[in-house]
Every structure is written in C-alpha cells, then in structure tokens.
Design an enzyme around this catalytic site. Structure first.
Site: not given
Length: 260
Positions: A150-152, A158
């Site tokens: 995940n990322c933001s 991602t």
C-alpha cells in the site's frame, strides 16, 4: 489464510471504508496458469477502516504488509488494523516521487503540466523505491503470504509494485495495465477527500481539472515505466534481476507459490 475469501469479480473486498483496496490475483499468465486469489492485495490509505473492516482484513490471514509511504504520511494516517504477528515493512526516505501532495505545490500548473510531471515520476519511481520493492519481493520469496502492499492512494508507488509482481509472475503487459487502470473504478476520491481538510481536498475544490491527471491512473504512466525499464535495464526481467535481486530462481519460486 481463511478458507473462503469473499470478492467481487473485480477483486473488490466487502469493506465499508477502504480506499482502493483490492485483491490483484485472478489474472491469467502467458503460459496459461492463473494468479491465485487471496494471496496478493493492494491498497491506498487504511486509516479510515471501520472495526468491521479491520476484522475482515484480519480474517484474511495476511502475513506481511509493505507500506511504501513516507514517515509523515504514516504518522498522519496510521495503519492500525493488523496485529504484531503481521510482518509490517516501512522505511523513511526523502524522495517525493509518487507523492500526490508534492504535485499540488506547483502554482498555476495546468492539467497538461500535471500529466507531464506524472509521466516524469514514473521514470524515477523504480529508482527511488527500489529498496521498498526489494523488501516486497523478499517477503514473497520467503513465503510470507498473503501479502498486502500500500501507499496513500494505492496508485503510483503501489501501482508500480503490483505491476512488477504481476510481471515477475508472467502476466502479459496488457493485463498488467488493465489491473493498473482498475484504480479508476476503485478509488472513490469524492468520498476520501470529503473526509479530509488537506491541501489535496482543497485543491480538488478550487482546481479540479488541473488535479485530474494526478488522481487518475493513465495508461501512459505505466507505459513510461515499462519503457524506462526497457531502455535502462533491457526490460522488466533485467530490472528485477540486476536492481532488485529477483533472479530466475526467485521468479520460479514465486510462480510455484502464487500460480495455479
């Protein structure tokens, strides 16, 4: 892992407050096999999950999380649903590639300016985030599955990570692009930005058109990634082998665990 994973055909999980969280298995490989469901997940921020959402994620038996966000992103929106038994990888770094907020600091930028900046980002993400992708592949090869990355936004850092995994498994490039573009159906920006009073949320209200190339997944972005890997490393396999240390034996091991 739980015996049954409830999914829509598009890999969407039955969660109330997730953002761009989905299973990215189910794809056919070039040799006729299929990426297993319930083994690979990708997501944006998970800070808004309900208690029921968190319980459902825990029921999936996820063994490792690779969080590609910077320290300030993790502090602002922490991931709390997992227990100590989950191998949680993160790292602190200064590079801004893949950070949507960085794009908003460009005063007077047009939509085309934003799109060109995004294209440039996809040339440097595989450099800036190589350490994170090394950690991601190490966990897969070691069998720490199911894995969630995940990322933001679950789109850029991602998106590249998911593309690299699918490429290593032998999924055709057109299918990888299809998975990447699925963000446009899964990422509910109206809902997410409605929860926030951030630079991004305010920019969406004041200059939505200019912001659109930053929020959307566009095929040219991933095409730029692949073209860069072709030019600099002779292709994805060269990048995997020479930069990430994912050699043919490691790819074979991954395929043994993740393909059916």
């Amino acid at each position: 892992m739980s015996e049954a994973v409830t999914l829509t055909p598009e890999g969407r999980l039955p969660l109330e407050s997730a953002f761009n969280l989905r299973d990215f298995g189910g794809y056919a490989t070039a040799d006729g096999r299929c990426v297993k469901r319930g083994m690979l997940y990708r997501s944006g921020t998970m800070a808004l999950l309900t208690d029921a959402d968190a319980a459902h994620l825990r029921s999936l038996g996820i063994k490792a999380i690779c969080d590609f966000r910077r320290g300030n992103e993790r502090s602002a929106e922490p991931t709390r649903w997992h227990g100590a038994e989950v191998d949680y990888f993160c790292r602190d770094y200064a590079e801004s590639s893949g950070l949507l907020g960085e794009m908003l600091k460009r005063d007077g930028a047009t939509a085309d300016d934003m799109r060109q900046t995004m294209i440039a980002l996809y040339r440097i993400i595989p450099v800036d985030h190589a350490e994170s992708y090394q950690a991601m592949f190490a966990r897969i090869v070691e069998g720490r599955l199911p894995l969630l990355i995940n990322c933001s936004a679950g789109k850029d850092r991602t998106g590249v990570g998911a593309a690299l995994i699918l490429a290593a498994l032998g999924v055709p490039r057109s299918t990888i692009v299809e998975d990447y573009l699925a963000t446009n159906a899964h990422a509910d920006w109206d809902w997410l930005l409605g929860q926030r009073n951030t630079l991004m949320a305010r920019a969406r209200l004041s200059r939505a058109e200019a912001l659109e190339p930053v929020l959307r997944a566009e095929g040219v972005y991933l095409d730029t990634l692949f073209a860069t890997l072709d030019e600099q490393h002779g292709g994805v396999d060269g990048y995997l082998n020479d930069v990430l240390g994912v050699d043919a034996a490691a790819r074979d091991a991954m395929r043994g665990m993740l393909l059916s």
